[in-house]
Every structure is written in C-alpha cells, then in structure tokens.
Design a protein around this motif. Structure first.
Motif, mmCIF file in Angstrom:
data_model
loop_
_atom_site.group_PDB
_atom_site.id
_atom_site.type_symbol
_atom_site.label_atom_id
_atom_site.label_comp_id
_atom_site.label_asym_id
_atom_site.label_seq_id
_atom_site.Cartn_x
_atom_site.Cartn_y
_atom_site.Cartn_z
ATOM 1 N N UNK A 174 30.018 -1.384 18.013
ATOM 2 C CA UNK A 174 31.083 -2.031 17.246
ATOM 3 C C UNK A 174 30.757 -3.484 16.905
ATOM 4 N N UNK A 175 30.187 -4.213 17.840
ATOM 5 C CA UNK A 175 29.881 -5.632 17.591
ATOM 6 C C UNK A 175 28.855 -5.804 16.467
ATOM 7 N N UNK A 176 27.736 -5.064 16.475
ATOM 8 C CA UNK A 176 26.824 -5.187 15.331
ATOM 9 C C UNK A 176 27.486 -4.776 14.017
ATOM 10 N N UNK A 177 28.354 -3.772 14.057
ATOM 11 C CA UNK A 177 29.077 -3.368 12.856
ATOM 12 C C UNK A 177 29.983 -4.474 12.358
ATOM 13 N N UNK A 178 30.639 -5.157 13.286
ATOM 14 C CA UNK A 178 31.493 -6.285 12.911
ATOM 15 C C UNK A 178 30.672 -7.407 12.279
ATOM 16 N N UNK A 179 29.490 -7.649 12.834
ATOM 17 C CA UNK A 179 28.617 -8.671 12.241
ATOM 18 C C UNK A 179 28.201 -8.286 10.828
ATOM 19 N N UNK A 180 27.880 -7.016 10.619
ATOM 20 C CA UNK A 180 27.521 -6.551 9.279
ATOM 21 C C UNK A 180 28.688 -6.702 8.309
ATOM 22 N N UNK A 181 29.883 -6.376 8.761
ATOM 23 C CA UNK A 181 31.069 -6.522 7.907
ATOM 24 C C UNK A 181 31.224 -7.975 7.483
ATOM 25 N N UNK B 201 30.487 -8.720 -1.059
ATOM 26 C CA UNK B 201 30.312 -7.292 -1.328
ATOM 27 C C UNK B 201 31.684 -6.638 -1.143
ATOM 28 N N UNK B 202 32.123 -5.825 -2.095
ATOM 29 C CA UNK B 202 33.426 -5.160 -1.936
ATOM 30 C C UNK B 202 33.466 -4.307 -0.669
ATOM 31 N N UNK B 203 34.630 -4.247 -0.066
ATOM 32 C CA UNK B 203 34.783 -3.516 1.197
ATOM 33 C C UNK B 203 34.364 -2.058 1.056
ATOM 34 N N UNK B 204 34.680 -1.448 -0.066
ATOM 35 C CA UNK B 204 34.321 -0.043 -0.265
ATOM 36 C C UNK B 204 32.804 0.150 -0.310
ATOM 37 N N UNK B 205 32.099 -0.793 -0.902
ATOM 38 C CA UNK B 205 30.633 -0.705 -0.973
ATOM 39 C C UNK B 205 30.003 -0.977 0.390
ATOM 40 N N UNK B 206 30.637 -1.804 1.209
ATOM 41 C CA UNK B 206 30.090 -2.145 2.523
ATOM 42 C C UNK B 206 30.375 -1.060 3.557
ATOM 43 N N UNK B 207 31.348 -0.236 3.297
ATOM 44 C CA UNK B 207 31.800 0.751 4.275
ATOM 45 C C UNK B 207 30.679 1.694 4.705
ATOM 46 N N UNK B 208 29.974 2.302 3.772
ATOM 47 C CA UNK B 208 28.944 3.293 4.109
ATOM 48 C C UNK B 208 27.790 2.686 4.914
ATOM 49 N N UNK C 214 27.707 0.055 6.816
ATOM 50 C CA UNK C 214 28.188 -0.368 8.140
ATOM 51 C C UNK C 214 28.387 0.851 9.031
ATOM 52 N N UNK C 215 29.006 1.897 8.499
ATOM 53 C CA UNK C 215 29.244 3.102 9.279
ATOM 54 C C UNK C 215 27.924 3.761 9.683
ATOM 55 N N UNK C 216 26.981 3.838 8.761
ATOM 56 C CA UNK C 216 25.674 4.424 9.073
ATOM 57 C C UNK C 216 24.973 3.608 10.163
ATOM 58 N N UNK C 217 25.032 2.283 10.050
ATOM 59 C CA UNK C 217 24.412 1.431 11.073
ATOM 60 C C UNK C 217 25.056 1.660 12.435
ATOM 61 N N UNK C 218 26.374 1.767 12.466
ATOM 62 C CA UNK C 218 27.047 2.007 13.742
ATOM 63 C C UNK C 218 26.673 3.372 14.320
ATOM 64 N N UNK C 219 26.573 4.393 13.482
ATOM 65 C CA UNK C 219 26.156 5.711 13.958
ATOM 66 C C UNK C 219 24.752 5.644 14.546
ATOM 67 N N UNK C 220 23.837 5.016 13.826
ATOM 68 C CA UNK C 220 22.446 4.934 14.286
ATOM 69 C C UNK C 220 22.375 4.180 15.613
#
Length: 168
Positions: free
Chosen positions: A87-94, A102-109, A111-117
């Motif tokens: 979650x913390x690295x995902x928050x940093x990416x956000x 970057x629009x939130x919708x474009x950043x969503x994928x 960030x989610x992929x990074x958190x999964x990985x």
C-alpha cells in the motif's frame, strides 16, 4: 443432484455472470440498492461463475494464464498476510502521478498493477523463506501417520507431496 442440474444449464449460468458484470458496472453506485439486493445478486453471480469455472474450464486449464493464477495460488496465504506492505509504494505512486497531473483514471491501472506485483513478490519471498521451512520442520517433527482401512500405508499415487515439492 441439484448441483448437476444447475451445472447442466450453461446458458443460464452465462446469463447470470453477464447480469453480475452489468450489476457491478452499472448499479453498484447506488449504495442503498447495492446494500439491499446487491449482495444477493453478487452471491448468485459469483456462484454461477464458480460453477462455470469448475464445469466448463477444460481448455482454460491448459492456458498460461490459468497456470499463472495457479502459481499465485500456491503463495496466496503469504500474499494475504503481507499485501498491506504494497500500500505504501502504491500511495507514493499515486502522489507522483498527481504531481505530474496525470488523471486519476489513467493512474489507476499502473498503481494497481504495481501493488499486485509488489504483494505477489513479498508473498512469494515470505512463503519461501518462512512458511515452507516451518512446514518442512513440522513434517520432520510430526510425520503424517496415514493408514489405509486394513492398516497398510497409503498408496503412493494418493500421497500428498511434501511442502515445496509442487510442480506448476
């Protein structure tokens, strides 16, 4: 018998899954509606998806995607235990995407992929470093005592392989 009758209606099951997807995409924004009949619709739709997967996935089971998901499943408990560290690295990416406007919708994928990985890597490492060695230790200290109906050992083809001996 009831399961077999339900499983034999493939088109009905597909319609239920399509209805579930439509519900998740369109109707979930209405909170009172979602919290009333939404849970039932989701339960029915996901049950239909499970039945479809179990009964009609013969060709799917041979794909690389299925094998990848099965591999992740071996490490799912470690992923479950340690996913919050992603979650913390995902928050940093956000925050970085927001700073770059970057629009939130474009950043969503991404960030989610990074958190999964990150969660999968942490789950893999912790499972291999902690869980598997302790399960081997458990098996060494407390060996399984499996006996057949007449006291003989379990046939070799029915024995469960040792921890870490899985092949995917």
């Amino acid at each position: 018998e009831l399961y077999r009758r339900l499983a034999s209606h493939k088109k009905t099951l597909i319609a239920m899954v399509v209805a579930l997807v439509a519900w998740l995409v369109l109707a979930i924004k209405d909170v009172p509606l979602d919290e009333s009949i939404g849970y039932t619709i989701q339960a029915i739709g996901f049950c239909a998806l499970i039945v479809l997967t179990i009964e009609y996935s013969h060709k799917l089971r041979e794909t690389r995607v299925f094998r990848a998901v099965a591999w992740i499943g071996v490490y799912s408990y470690g992923i479950y235990l340690w996913h919050s560290l992603a979650l913390a690295p995902g928050d940093m990416l956000i925050r970085k995407f927001a700073a770059l406007h970057v629009p939130a919708l474009a950043a969503w994928a991404p960030v989610l992929i990074a958190q999964f990985v990150i969660a999968i890597v942490i789950g893999y490492v912790t499972t291999r470093a902690v869980e598997f060695p302790f399960l081997r230790l458990r098996d060494a200290i407390f060996p399984a005592r499996r006996k057949g109906p007449k006291g003989e050992g379990m046939p070799e083809e029915l024995e469960v392989p040792a921890v870490g001996g899985h092949v995917l």
